[in-house]
Design an enzyme around this catalytic site. Structure first.
Site, PDB file in Angstrom:
ATOM      1  N   GLU A 196       1.080  -1.082  -0.373  1.00 25.39           N
ATOM      2  CA  GLU A 196       0.259   0.268   0.483  1.00 25.39           C
ATOM      3  C   GLU A 196       0.588   1.062   0.079  1.00 25.39           C
ATOM      4  OE1 GLU A 196       0.776   1.606   2.969  1.00 25.39           O
ATOM      5  OE2 GLU A 196       2.076  -0.029   3.609  1.00 25.39           O
ATOM      6  N   GLU A 229       4.341  -0.967   1.565  1.00 25.92           N
ATOM      7  CA  GLU A 229       4.422  -0.873  -0.168  1.00 25.92           C
ATOM      8  C   GLU A 229       4.808  -2.631  -0.418  1.00 25.92           C
ATOM      9  OE1 GLU A 229       8.152   0.965  -1.422  1.00 25.92           O
ATOM     10  OE2 GLU A 229       7.732   3.179  -0.616  1.00 25.92           O
TER      11      GLU A 229
END
Length: 344
Positions: free
Chosen positions: A167, A311
């Site tokens: 994310e 991430e």
């Protein structure tokens, strides 16, 4: 939303196949348990990890400008540009470990246009400020869940057997803290961390603001996960939850990253409790709230490297271990095939 996710079942002969490899029983430790899990997810003695895909969902948060992060909100779209240019940590680790990477615009306050490697699933240009009102409407929440599910189903239809989740969204560790507090009952102070690197004053401010958001929402202790998600979540978090649910329904193995991704899993697990059988918890985040999440989900992560980047980096780093577990199950000789004597 309705999802049919049964618990994984025992596969006849799978444990014996693991035990029969040319090694002392249990000597590969967690890899043996991981191999057993992969076989049970796929209901196979010879599971495959075809077409692994890492999805990074990005979204902006209305509360980000209020001081819950050390970085300004525009860093969300700037980092998406970095992803698309191949320059972020997740790009490096995905390339290194052979993971295909797609970036999902779940709700970034920026117009990227049509770009290679970018999926436009935008719900809106960020959520509302949960200090003042619910972050999203029920309709927006449900649309985000549905779009995430559609993405996962499309990949499963193309033969994907492994989905890793990451994310990006300035302020999303604050949203994850609120979700964790309400969905696990952990005191809010134990769920709030430094996120992108807040100093002591910034951390105190973040704690005050999140306490304010909790008072504003005034949710009952028994509030359901979908209500909590609409109050505090991000579009990227909702979309991840939907993707996880749909992927598990198709018996896709889920690689769960850190604090924010696990907050999405808390929502998914409230909807379909058996989803945990399909999850590989890749690492233990340095964010304090992740401990509460892992405890609530009875999860044991593979790695503990002090990561707190997000991430999907923890998932990408754990991927070689997942591959190793499947590889020894499929390729390692047995005592019988190698002509090696077993235990006396």
């Amino acid at each position: 939303m309705q999802f049919s996710i049964p618990p994984t079942a025992v596969v006849a002969g799978l444990q014996a196949r693991i035990d029969g490899k040319t090694k002392p029983p249990g000597s590969l430790g967690r890899l043996e348990r991981l191999a057993l899990q992969i076989g049970q997810v796929q209901q196979s003695l010879t599971p495959s990890l075809d077409h692994p895909q890492l999805l990074v969902f990005a979204g902006d948060h209305g509360a980000a400008g209020a001081g819950v992060s050390a970085y300004p909100p525009e860093v969300t779209w700037q980092m998406v540009e970095n992803f698309l240019a191949g320059g972020a940590a997740i790009n490096v680790f995905a390339r290194q470990n052979g993971l295909s990477l797609q970036i999902i615009d779940a709700g970034v306050a920026h117009d990227f246009g049509v770009r290679p490697g970018l999926v436009d699933a935008k719900i809106a240009a960020g959520t509302h400020n949960y200090l003042e009102q619910p972050a999203m409407s029920a309709s927006e929440r449900d649309t985000a869940l549905a779009r995430g599910a559609a993405i996962a189903r499309g990949l499963a239809d193309q033969g994907c057997r492994v989905l890793a989740f990451g994310e990006m969204g300035i302020g999303n560790s604050a949203a994850a803290a609120l979700l964790t507090h309400h969905l696990t009952g952990t005191p809010l102070a134990d769920c709030v961390g430094r996120g992108t690197g807040l100093d002591d004053a910034g951390l105190a401010r973040k704690q005050r603001l999140l306490a304010q958001a909790t008072r504003r929402a005034a949710l009952a202790p028994e509030a359901d996960a979908l209500t909590v998600l609409a109050e505090f979540g991000g579009f990227e978090i909702a979309m991840i939850a939907g993707a996880m649910l749909a992927a598990a329904e198709r018996r896709v193995l889920l690689l769960v990253d850190g604090f924010i991704v696990t907050s999405a899993l808390l929502v998914a697990a409230a909807i379909a409790p058996n989803i945990g059988d399909y999850c590989v918890f890749c690492h233990r985040s340095a964010e304090p709230g992740h401990l509460a999440q892992l405890h609530a989900l009875h999860a044991e992560p593979l790695l503990d490297l002090g990561l707190r980047l997000g991430e999907g980096t923890g998932a990408a780093l754990a991927w070689p271990l997942v591959r190793a577990a499947a590889a020894f199950l499929n390729e390692m000789a047995s005592f019988a095939s190698a002509g090696v004597s077993g235990q006396a």
